[in-house]
Structures are given as C-alpha cells and as structure tokens.
Design an enzyme around this catalytic site. Sequence first.
Site, mmCIF file in Angstrom:
data_model
loop_
_atom_site.group_PDB
_atom_site.id
_atom_site.type_symbol
_atom_site.label_atom_id
_atom_site.label_comp_id
_atom_site.label_asym_id
_atom_site.label_seq_id
_atom_site.Cartn_x
_atom_site.Cartn_y
_atom_site.Cartn_z
ATOM 1 N N SER A 1 -4.981 9.313 9.090
ATOM 2 C CA SER A 1 -5.785 8.366 8.077
ATOM 3 C C SER A 1 -5.766 6.774 8.606
ATOM 4 O O SER A 1 -6.513 6.261 7.765
ATOM 5 C CB SER A 1 -5.458 8.650 6.787
ATOM 6 O OG SER A 1 -5.950 9.877 6.685
ATOM 7 N N SER B 1 -8.657 8.487 6.167
ATOM 8 C CA SER B 1 -9.098 8.349 4.739
ATOM 9 C C SER B 1 -9.096 6.763 4.631
ATOM 10 O O SER B 1 -9.647 6.447 3.545
ATOM 11 C CB SER B 1 -8.372 9.039 3.720
ATOM 12 O OG SER B 1 -6.831 8.895 4.065
ATOM 13 N N LYS C 1 -5.721 -0.700 0.636
ATOM 14 C CA LYS C 1 -6.573 0.697 0.446
ATOM 15 C C LYS C 1 -6.099 0.954 -1.032
ATOM 16 O O LYS C 1 -4.943 0.833 -1.633
ATOM 17 C CB LYS C 1 -5.649 1.761 1.393
ATOM 18 C CG LYS C 1 -6.239 3.062 1.320
ATOM 19 C CD LYS C 1 -5.657 3.822 2.107
ATOM 20 C CE LYS C 1 -6.320 5.348 2.168
ATOM 21 N NZ LYS C 1 -5.507 6.266 3.329
#
Lengths: 492, 483, 95
Positions: free
Chosen positions: A180, A156, A81
């Site tokens: 997330s 997210s 990420k």
Amino acid sequence: MSDTALLTASASELHQMLKARAVSSEELTRLFLQQIEAHNGSLNAVLTVCADQAMADARAADRQFSNGEGTVLTGIPLLHKDIFCTRGIRTTCGSRMLENFVPAYDATVVAKLKAAGVVMLGKCNMDEFAMGSSNETSYFGPVKNPWDTRCVPGGSSGGSAAALAAGMATLVTGTDTGGSIRQPASLCGITGLKPTYGRVSRLGIIAFASSLDQAGPMARTAEDCAHMLAAMSGIDPGDSTSADLPAPDFSAALTGDIQGLRIGLPKQYFNDDLDPAVSEQISKALSHLEAAGAKLIEIDLPHSHYAIATYYVIAPAEASANLARYDGVRFGYRCENPADLEDLYLRSRSEGFGEEVQRRILVGTYALSAGFYDAYFNKAQQVRRIISEDFRQAFTAVDVIAGPSAPGVAFQFGAKQKDPVSMYMEDIYTLAVNLAGLPGLSTPAGLVNGMPVGLQLIGKAFDEGTILNAAHRLQLDTDWHRATPDMGGRAA
Amino acid sequence: MSWEMVMGLEVHLQLATRSKIFSGSATQFGASPNVQADAVDLGMPGMLPVLNEEAVRYAVMFGLGIGARIGERSVFDRKNYFYPDLPKGYQVSQFFAPIVCEGTFEVPLEGGSLFPVRITRAHLEEDAGKSVHDIFAHETGIDLNRAGTPLLEIVTEPDFRSAEQAVAYLKALHSLVTYLGISDGNMAEGSMRCDINISLRPAGSDELGTRTEIKNVNSFRFVERAIYSEYERQADILDAGGSITQETRLYDAERNQTRSMRSKEVANDYRYFPEPDLLPIVIDAAYIDHVRSALPELPGAKRERFVRDYGLTEYDAALLVPNHALATYFEAVATTSRAPKAAANWILGDLSGALNRSELTIESCPISPERLAGLILRIEDGTLSSKLAKQVFDALWEGEGEADEIIAQRGLQQVSDTGALEALVDEVIAQNPDQVAQYRAADEAKQKKLSGFFVGQIMKASKGQANPQRLNELLLKKLQGQS
Amino acid sequence: MPVSQDDVEKVALLARLTISESSLNEVTERFGRVLDLVNELNSINTDSIVPMSNPHDMTQRLRPDTITREDQREALMASAPAQEQGYFLVPKVID
C-alpha cells in the site's frame, strides 16, 4: 524559485532555502494550502485540512530558523495518511465507521515527525481500513490519479501518493501491509518506502494486519525518504513488535556508490505475465544501475506464486480480529435506535463498514473458524515461513532484489471491480515482502503511455540503507523522479 | 442407580499486580467507572499491548508453588467473541502454549490426608470489564476499570469426586496464593472465581458422562451447595432415563439451584490464533531459578516444619497454617514464649473464640503476638496459674496493657512459695477437722474426691493464686499425716 | 462453488455482520472467488514447517509493574456514542 518549483521541490532542496531564509515555512505552508484548495476538489486526495494548526507550526519553524536552528525536516509541509491517529484531529481511516472519530492521542510516528519539525497540513484519503489497491473503497469517495483523473492512484495510500504527486505537500506518510505504499508510489510516479517490519512503531496506527503493517515515508526523492525514515524510526516501548534497534542516519548511506552491488532478478517476476511495456522500463532502470557498477543476477524465488494466497488468509484473519472492536459501543459509528445488543452490533458494523472490508472480515473469520484453522490460517503461516526462507536464501547471493512494483500502470476506475481477486493481483510483486517482513521501496522508472512505472527494490531485514542508496543512484543518473503531472491545464 | 460425580475445576485468579497486564492503568478495586481504563484498555484504534513483568513472575511463582513444569516458550492467543464488556472483541489469553504446564497440587483434606489434584495447566489472560444491569432502566452500563486486570486461569483434570474435595482444593489454593502474595484469593470480592465442570457416571464406570459447567459461584459454601444441587438435578434426569444437555449454568443461591444461562445459547467458536501484537514469552532456567530462590515458605512446608520443629500435632498445624497471617502470628508467639504448644492452644482456643465473637480477623487482633507471648511466659514460669490466666487474657483483649502489668495491678501472682502454701494448708486443715478425719478414714478413691474440698478452700483463701501443683503435693503430704 | 450461502451466513453471524437477502448471492459468489484463490495453499507441502507469526521470530519484552496512566476518562469517553454517569451504555443485556 517559482511557485511550481516550490511545489515540486524535494524537502532537501527546500531545507537549503529555508536555512538560507530565501523562503519561509509560513510562505511554503500557505502555498501548499492553496494548492490543496485549488485541486483537491477534483482529486479528493485530502480529507481534512488543518490550516490554522499548520500556520502555527510554520511560524514556530520559522522562529527555529531565525535562531540558526532547524533540521532537514523543520518547516516542511507534510500530509498524514488518515490511518495515523492525530490528537484532536478527525481520523477516519477512510471509513464511515470512524467518520467522526477524534483521537485523544497522537500516533508515535506523528509525534516523532512533529518533534522533527514538520508542518502537518492535514489528513489524506485512503482505501477503507487500508484494504484496497486503488483507493476506490474509501467511504469518502475515490481519489483521482493526478496523471490521469480517469485513473486510480493505487492504494491503500492512494490519497497520500496523489497528494504528493499533485504538489499538495512535500512529504507524505503512508502505511503498507501488502504493497500500500509501493504500489501507489509506482502508479503516481513518486518514491515510497516500506521499512523492515518493526523498524517503525505501529502505536497509534489504526491496525489492519498486525504482523504485516508498517508505516513509511513517501516523497519525491530517496534522499527525502531517508530523512523521513530516520525521524520515524526507533524502538517504541509501547509497541512490543518494534525492534530494539537505534534509528540510523539513513542519509549517511546515500553515497551514490553501488559498485559491485549484487541485484537479484527473480525469474518469477520477469515471466510472460509481465506487461512488455512495463518490462521495458524496468530493464532500462536496471541498465542504469548496471552502468553504475551493479551486477544483475538471476535468482529463484520458487514459492513466490503462493504469496497472494498466503497473504489473503493471514491479512484478513488478523484484520477480522482487529476490526472486532468497531462495535458501536465505545466510539465510532452506531446505528440508529438499536433494538437490542445484537441489533447494535449487526447494524453498526454492517452500516459502518464498506463491502471490501466486510468481505475481508468474512474471509478472515472463515479462515480461523473451527475446522478450517489448520487448513487455512495455520497452513498460511507455514507457507509464510517458506516464502521468507526463499528470500533469506536468495540474499546469501545478492544484496538487493529488484523487479516491477506493480504489474501495470494506473488503471481506470471500475476496471477491477468485477472480481475481487483481479484487484488483489495488483499487489502480486509486493505482498511477499510484507510476509517476510523485509524492507521494500518503489522508485520512479519512467512513463508508459504517459503513466508512471515503478521499480521495486527489496532489501535484507533492517538494511533500508542499501535499497535507498540504489534508488538514490538511479535518481542521480535519471530524472524520472522529477517528472510531475501537468496540474495547470486542469479545471479545479 | 448409584451415580458417581466427576468434576474438574477452573479457577480464575486475579493477580495482585499494581498495573494491568497489558497497560499502565491501576488495578485498584472500587474506583469510579472507567477512570482506570486507558486507551489500551478501551481497545481504542491503534492501541497495542505491552506485557507486565510482574504478571509473568506471579505466574511462574504459582507454577513453582505446585511443582509444575514452566512453559519455556509460551504464547498469547486471541479468543474472539463479542460482548460489550470485552472492548477489543477478543480476549488476549493463552490457548496453544500456556506459561504453566502440568503439575500436581497436594490438597490437605480434613482428617489430615493429602489428596493429589492434577493441574492440567495455568495460563495468563486479561480480565473483561463489568456489565451493570441495575442502574439504568433500559440500558446496561459498561465499566471497563476491570478490563485488562491480569488473570491466571488454573485448570484441573476431572479428579474431584466429592464436594468436600472441591472445597478443600479451593481452600488450599486460597492458602497457596496468599502465601505467595500473588493474589487476595477472595471469592466474595471476585479475585478468585470458580467454574465447576460436573458430570455423572454409574459408579464403577470408566467413561465420562456429559458435563455441565456451573459458573459464578462465589463462596466455599455456595460451591458445596451448587455441586450438590447440580448432582441432584443430573441424577434425577438420568434416573428418569433422560440425558444431560451440555451447557453452562448459573448457580442461584437464593433458590439453591442451577439454571441455564440464556446468553450462552449462541454457540461460540472462539477462533483462537496467536496474538500478533505480542511475541512469545521466553523463560530460561536462570529466570526460573531466580524466582524459585525468592519463593516464600509454602503451606505444605510450613505444616511439616510446625510439626517437626514445634512439636505440634498434624491437626493443630493444619489449622494454623492455611491463613498466612495466623501462621505468622503463631510463630511470633511461639518463638517469644518458647512454648509453641501452649501458643497453639491459646491461639486456636481462646483467641480464635474471641476473634470470631467480635468478627475480627487475625490482622486486626487487639492482642499483639508479643503480649500473648508475655501471658504464656508467666504461666510457664509459674507466676500465673492457669485458672487466672483467662482473666489476664480478657484484660489483654481489652487493651489493659502487658501481662506483667495486669498481674501486678490485680495482684494475681501465683503463690508457689512453699512456706506460704504450707501456712495456707495448715490453716485450712486446722479449720476443717471433721473433713480431715473423714479423709483419713476413707479409701483411696474417696480420698481423691475429698481432697477436692480442701483444694477449693485453699483456692478461695488464696483468691485462686495458689499454685495448684505445689498445693496438691503439700496437701497430700499433710493430709496423710506427714509434716 | 467452494462455499454455500448457508456457510456465508454462519460466518457473517460470527463476525456480527448482516448480509441482506438481495446481496447474499453476490456476496457468496465473490467470497467463493477469494476462497478459490486461497485454496491454492492446498497444493504446497508444509510438513514439519513451523508456522511464522512474527517475521523476525522476536520474543516479548517486559515492562515494569508501574502505574503510568491516570484518569483519562473525560478525554477517552468524549467520542462515546452513548454514556451516562461514567458508564458506556448499550441496550439492556439479559444474562
């Protein structure tokens, strides 16, 4: 094995093949890079691809295997990420503010996974500064859910989840502050785990809410998550909040035996608000676990409905301070021709940050400001303790707490833009787990109208092994985790 | 209207640790800009603080040094505001629960009395970087070498009523921290910074007036002047019927006045909240005892000991103690010479004079304690007369060797031998019969005066080496007709 | 409306954010919705509850006072928007 099979295999499966020299890491890496190239245009899951470095890492991994070395993560293609700082590689955090930021250091998690031999393919798109549940707030455009590209992948860590589901990597990393990892895992049909707070170092992870953030593995199986978690965990002297505990061999807990496991079902999670179709899938999942010997016990988490208010004071408050360093002075976005210092600050920040980030900074600043600290921030910290106590109390009677990971399946783009709170409600089942610092995972629990549903398992502090084992059991008894979106019929 | 000034002082003390409070960067002064600022100091994304154990120890040492209560569980908080030399946009400080709680610091005033100052608290925090305005034409340069240096902020109650008290406090603080070895305490170099909160009220009133804060006063002298000038300014306003604006002011040394700080116009709401990247510091009794047992002797105790064990006056002790190096020098001389009072006199007299004239500190004194002691020993044992001692001292200062060497080389040995002295006395008496007659005919008072003439002659004849006491005894006897 | 546009502008200044005239209304309205959500906290009794900052009530570890970082200026200032002679540059500040 066919290409498709390789793209959707678990790391454990690939490891067997790599060890047997039936496939090389170089071949795998090339294959995944091609997959990214073929599909990222439509999915927008990956922001940066590191092809050269990946191929070099793959060749190094292959040398290890030819020497008879190589552990379970060696040579496995992975995406990070874009919240994890990677030395020499652009790290944007999904924001214009860091569009061109190239860190001079690796996050501890990145270094640890590198040491375990993974092949980093690149960095994944995400909600800006990890604030969001749909990956619609990214400066670099939204990520599409590979199951239905009209729908969000969750957030997210939306880019990470979508990339994994689309076969762009075998393993991905995410971070979870209010859900997330778990919510996008649920919406994309993969397995994702948020460890106990302090299990994994936060050093080098761009901070959102310091007392809530945790990095975690996202993969196709609980077993893969267990291997990844083992490599990611451990005390880091550079992170004062990392727990002084050794990193256990989590895969050793995956016996598949859940005889007598007491699974708590909070009555607050299974009320009339829960979508009936989701509820049905969750029930099916729980029946499987029961059939394997687990006991389902109704429990009470009496203050769970306060979790969202508590979270939306604490997280924005901590974030408002964590994001104050983005001021155009030492790194990051700077506005053009600032007239004076105040202009530098105001325009760099207002132009560098998106709407959701600015909103949360405002909320957080407000909650800390003179006259409001007691009523908001201090109050929320008190309620946090009450919520935490609810869990502690519940865990005296059960070993694991279960429920849905998200209130529904992936929704369409723009569906929750009108009212910010409607988006916040996506995390209704996951927020409390971060407040209490407990471990939680999402494991696939089938499809509703062709879209994935996730079962959330919450464990006691530092007891990731138990929830991983329960998920592993479910994955032995069902093949929900093997379902993949149809990538072939889509235009690149 | 007679106005009483009421003041509280806030001192920011840079702690002399090797590395910064939250990162492993060096704290050394004077490096090129930004070479001592690592990713943590720069507030780069993802960076986290880790607490320096020495900073904790120094804070506890200070607390014990003033007899304060140590906070068993102190917490770091974020103080949020924007300024370019504050990289994270917040300063990590302690607001709600400081590491050192209330205590009383006894400050010696000139004249010997002790003035008790109530310390409200002392807490740990990180220093900001430096803004440099005069290098670039249109920009301000930011150097973050200093960012992250550990500070101890020491806050007093508004107990000060005069500039004298304030300065005495600062001097005593400087003395204490140098004794503890936790800080240079140097105002000119910025390792000890003082902010003065000052308000006025009618003499006899109990209520506090509106206060102003004076920042950036970097010497004891300027502290005094700043206080006086701000007192004048406030008194003038109040006398004219006006009111004081609560604000922050800077002391302008050139104009000897305070002026309002423009950059503080925007009201700051610091929004303190507990720092989530750091955890509470837990200090138990065992740790406190451990630190206490390792504390050096403090100024107050040393003063008392000097008076008690060395028989010094309070006055002399008060002069020798504040500078730790000087006190150590004194003790070395006193112990070796076994003549502490003489040691004190020499150090406070000739030695201090010489140091001042040459603008040297005791640390660079050309006379070692052993050599000074050597001089004193020879005076005490009669080898050297006090008259000639100064000569030897000067020679020691010039580095001409040990006292014994100098005495021998220059033949300065005092004549104390009775026979030799007698011979001298006899000679001078024989050579000056008129004066002898005059003496014998005079009254007691006049005799005292006249004996000086003979002493002078004998001293001249002996090149100053006659032992004065013995000489006087013999001379008296001979002049009065006794042989 | 739990908060006024004026309030929002004051908070924005504290956070060094500007809100354009045209969006102030919407920003205030949406901000207000979040406040409505968090105001739910008013209804719960928290008397004598100790606020929770760290979920495990951990205490601080200490590190030894050693210098572990040497000069990293070049690497760290590589991403500086404006620098000269080793300094970060901002528009001139008058104290």
